[in-house]
Design a protein around this motif. Structure first.
Motif, PDB file in Angstrom:
ATOM      1  N   MET A  91       0.822  -1.221   0.000  1.00 26.65           N
ATOM      2  CA  MET A  91       0.000   0.000   0.000  1.00 26.65           C
ATOM      3  C   MET A  91       0.851   1.263   0.000  1.00 26.65           C
ATOM      4  N   ILE A  92       2.176   1.107  -0.066  1.00 27.50           N
ATOM      5  CA  ILE A  92       3.048   2.290  -0.103  1.00 27.50           C
ATOM      6  C   ILE A  92       4.171   2.063  -1.121  1.00 27.50           C
ATOM      7  N   THR A  93       4.576   3.160  -1.782  1.00 27.37           N
ATOM      8  CA  THR A  93       5.734   3.091  -2.682  1.00 27.37           C
ATOM      9  C   THR A  93       6.692   4.215  -2.282  1.00 27.37           C
ATOM     10  N   VAL A 109      10.782  10.321   9.198  1.00 29.91           N
ATOM     11  CA  VAL A 109       9.961   9.216   8.679  1.00 29.91           C
ATOM     12  C   VAL A 109      10.268   7.931   9.451  1.00 29.91           C
ATOM     13  N   VAL A 110       9.212   7.397  10.096  1.00 31.53           N
ATOM     14  CA  VAL A 110       9.319   6.083  10.745  1.00 31.53           C
ATOM     15  C   VAL A 110       8.549   5.115   9.867  1.00 31.53           C
ATOM     16  N   SER A 111       9.231   4.087   9.358  1.00 30.96           N
ATOM     17  CA  SER A 111       8.471   3.115   8.568  1.00 30.96           C
ATOM     18  C   SER A 111       8.457   1.764   9.266  1.00 30.96           C
ATOM     19  N   TYR A 112       7.269   1.218   9.291  1.00 33.01           N
ATOM     20  CA  TYR A 112       7.032  -0.127   9.822  1.00 33.01           C
ATOM     21  C   TYR A 112       7.849  -1.077   8.936  1.00 33.01           C
ATOM     22  N   VAL A 113       8.366  -2.181   9.487  1.00 34.05           N
ATOM     23  CA  VAL A 113       9.133  -3.091   8.615  1.00 34.05           C
ATOM     24  C   VAL A 113       8.277  -3.666   7.494  1.00 34.05           C
ATOM     25  N   THR A 115       7.164  -2.889   4.799  1.00 36.56           N
ATOM     26  CA  THR A 115       7.303  -1.945   3.685  1.00 36.56           C
ATOM     27  C   THR A 115       8.308  -2.528   2.698  1.00 36.56           C
ATOM     28  N   PRO A 116       8.232  -2.116   1.415  1.00 42.58           N
ATOM     29  CA  PRO A 116       9.274  -2.531   0.472  1.00 42.58           C
ATOM     30  C   PRO A 116      10.619  -1.888   0.850  1.00 42.58           C
ATOM     31  N   ALA A 117      11.717  -2.514   0.422  1.00 40.79           N
ATOM     32  CA  ALA A 117      13.061  -1.996   0.734  1.00 40.79           C
ATOM     33  C   ALA A 117      13.230  -0.553   0.251  1.00 40.79           C
ATOM     34  N   GLU A 118      12.617  -0.205  -0.900  1.00 41.36           N
ATOM     35  CA  GLU A 118      12.756   1.157  -1.455  1.00 41.36           C
ATOM     36  C   GLU A 118      12.177   2.191  -0.486  1.00 41.36           C
ATOM     37  N   VAL A 119      11.118   1.802   0.233  1.00 44.09           N
ATOM     38  CA  VAL A 119      10.508   2.724   1.202  1.00 44.09           C
ATOM     39  C   VAL A 119      11.426   2.856   2.427  1.00 44.09           C
ATOM     40  N   LYS A 120      11.998   1.745   2.862  1.00 38.48           N
ATOM     41  CA  LYS A 120      12.943   1.813   3.995  1.00 38.48           C
ATOM     42  C   LYS A 120      14.099   2.744   3.642  1.00 38.48           C
ATOM     43  N   ALA A 121      14.513   2.690   2.363  1.00 42.22           N
ATOM     44  CA  ALA A 121      15.649   3.514   1.929  1.00 42.22           C
ATOM     45  C   ALA A 121      15.337   5.007   2.031  1.00 42.22           C
ATOM     46  N   GLU A 122      14.055   5.378   2.025  1.00 41.45           N
ATOM     47  CA  GLU A 122      13.664   6.787   2.127  1.00 41.45           C
ATOM     48  C   GLU A 122      13.250   7.149   3.557  1.00 41.45           C
ATOM     49  N   SER A 123      13.474   6.228   4.510  1.00 43.71           N
ATOM     50  CA  SER A 123      13.007   6.444   5.885  1.00 43.71           C
ATOM     51  C   SER A 123      14.173   6.753   6.812  1.00 43.71           C
ATOM     52  N   ASP A 124      13.853   7.438   7.925  1.00 43.10           N
ATOM     53  CA  ASP A 124      14.917   7.716   8.908  1.00 43.10           C
ATOM     54  C   ASP A 124      15.161   6.504   9.792  1.00 43.10           C
ATOM     55  N   ILE A 125      14.090   5.812  10.133  1.00 43.29           N
ATOM     56  CA  ILE A 125      14.231   4.661  11.044  1.00 43.29           C
ATOM     57  C   ILE A 125      13.053   3.714  10.818  1.00 43.29           C
ATOM     58  N   ALA A 295      18.233   2.652   8.069  1.00 42.61           N
ATOM     59  CA  ALA A 295      16.978   2.734   8.833  1.00 42.61           C
ATOM     60  C   ALA A 295      16.773   1.484   9.703  1.00 42.61           C
ATOM     61  N   VAL A 296      17.149   0.320   9.170  1.00 40.21           N
ATOM     62  CA  VAL A 296      16.989  -0.926   9.950  1.00 40.21           C
ATOM     63  C   VAL A 296      18.002  -0.948  11.104  1.00 40.21           C
ATOM     64  N   ASP A 297      19.253  -0.548  10.819  1.00 44.70           N
ATOM     65  CA  ASP A 297      20.282  -0.525  11.871  1.00 44.70           C
ATOM     66  C   ASP A 297      19.924   0.440  12.997  1.00 44.70           C
TER      67      ASP A 297
END
Ligand code: 13P
Ligand code: SF4
Length: 303
Positions: A91-93, A109-113, A115-125, A295-297
């Motif tokens: 539901m997110i890109t 930006v906090v993204s729930y895990v 999410t696609p990897a591309e969204v994590k790449a645009e997130s702070d944590i 963001a994952v670290d």
């Protein structure tokens, strides 16, 4: 081939390939039984980050295998069924998130895990259901926070912190099937039972719960609480583990409709074929992986 032959072959190939099998708490019972580790999204990410195996067979959904790839670029990550996705994660890109970020340029930006990897790449944590409150509270900047993609998890976190969250309009199609009337009906049938629910449930369901927990939080609660009867508001696959680990205690699903079809795609046969053919490999492209890993670290650093 009968299941004991399949299991024997899986064990043989695991040794040969130096593989480890990770399974989410919602997997079917046979898959849970052959796993080296069963857990929630956070536990699986942390285990993936520490394993010495060369191959990780991920029995879960796509974003979980991607997280393993983000943390282990040199390992082979296999998904027994590549079609096991997570509708909420879809539901997110990254582009849609970038467009929201331009409207809130100062927001973190906090993204729930989920999410696609591309969204994590645009997130702070990143965060998971078990650490979302701590992650939001760990952000020192007290300005706006975009919290994506689960609007119900976002709502729950906003009730537990005094931070201003900008939600995304996403949700889990499985957890929204659990209705407040389901909880009320089960409470009437089992008046002594405690009610535990996942934070992906709607606010009207969360309001009726004694505890709001991640899937592994539920497993811990079942072991440590005095409750002998528990109504469980999440995907029903977890009831297998809860019953197996707590003989003598009774677990009731809040709703029999809470089934995640994607979590049921992985079978013993597919795990075997996956190890035989080394398919389906999940590998996040390096430029995205490096940014998503930050963001994952950061999340792993907070817990
Ligand atoms: P957990 O991290 O609590 O296991 O949740 C993952 C998930 O997809 C829930 O629907
Ligand atoms: Fe995604 Fe919901 Fe399935 Fe979890 S239960 S994997 S959030 S669709």
């Amino acid at each position: 081939m009968n299941s004991s032959d399949i299991i024997e072959k899986i064990h043989g190939l695991k040794r040969e390939r130096n593989a480890v099998i990770l399974a989410h708490n919602y997997q079917i019972s046979e898959v849970q039984d052959i796993a080296d580790y069963i857990g929630d999204s956070l536990g699986l990410s942390v285990t993936a980050s520490k394993t010495n195996a060369d191959v990780i067979v991920f029995c879960g959904v796509h974003f979980m295998a991607e997280t393993a790839s983000i943390l282990n670029p040199d390992k082979i990550i296999l998904m027994p069924d590549i079609n096991a996705g997570c509708p909420m994660a879809d539901m997110i890109t990254a582009n849609a998130l970038l467009s929201l970020k331009t409207k809130h340029p100062k927001a973190k930006v906090v993204s729930y895990v989920n999410t696609p990897a591309e969204v994590k790449a645009e997130s702070d944590i990143c965060c998971t259901s078990s650490n979302a409150i701590n992650i939001v509270e760990s952000i020192m900047d007290t300005g706006e926070i975009i919290f994506a993609p689960d609007k119900y998890l976002s709502h729950y976190v906003s009730t537990q912190t005094n931070r201003k969250l900008i939600p995304w309009d996403g949700y889990c199609p499985t957890h929204v099937k659990i209705l407040p009337e389901d909880i009320l009906r089960q409470k009437k049938s089992y008046p002594e039972a405690k009610v535990i629910v996942h934070p992906e449930c709607t606010p009207s369901v969360i309001q009726l719960a004694d505890e709001v927990l991640s899937t592994s939080g539920m497993c811990k609660y079942a072991k440590t609480s005095d409750a002998n009867e528990i109504i469980v508001g999440t995907e029903i696959g977890i009831l297998y583990r809860l019953s197996k680990e707590n003989l003598g205690k009774k677990f009731y699903p809040a709703s029999e409709n809470a089934i995640c079809p994607n979590m049921k795609l992985t079978t013993l046969e597919k795990v075997l074929w996956s190890l035989e053919d080394m398919k389906y490999q999940v590998k996040v492209p390096e430029d995205i992986r490096v940014r998503a890993k930050m963001a994952v670290d950061r999340m792993i650093g907070v817990i």
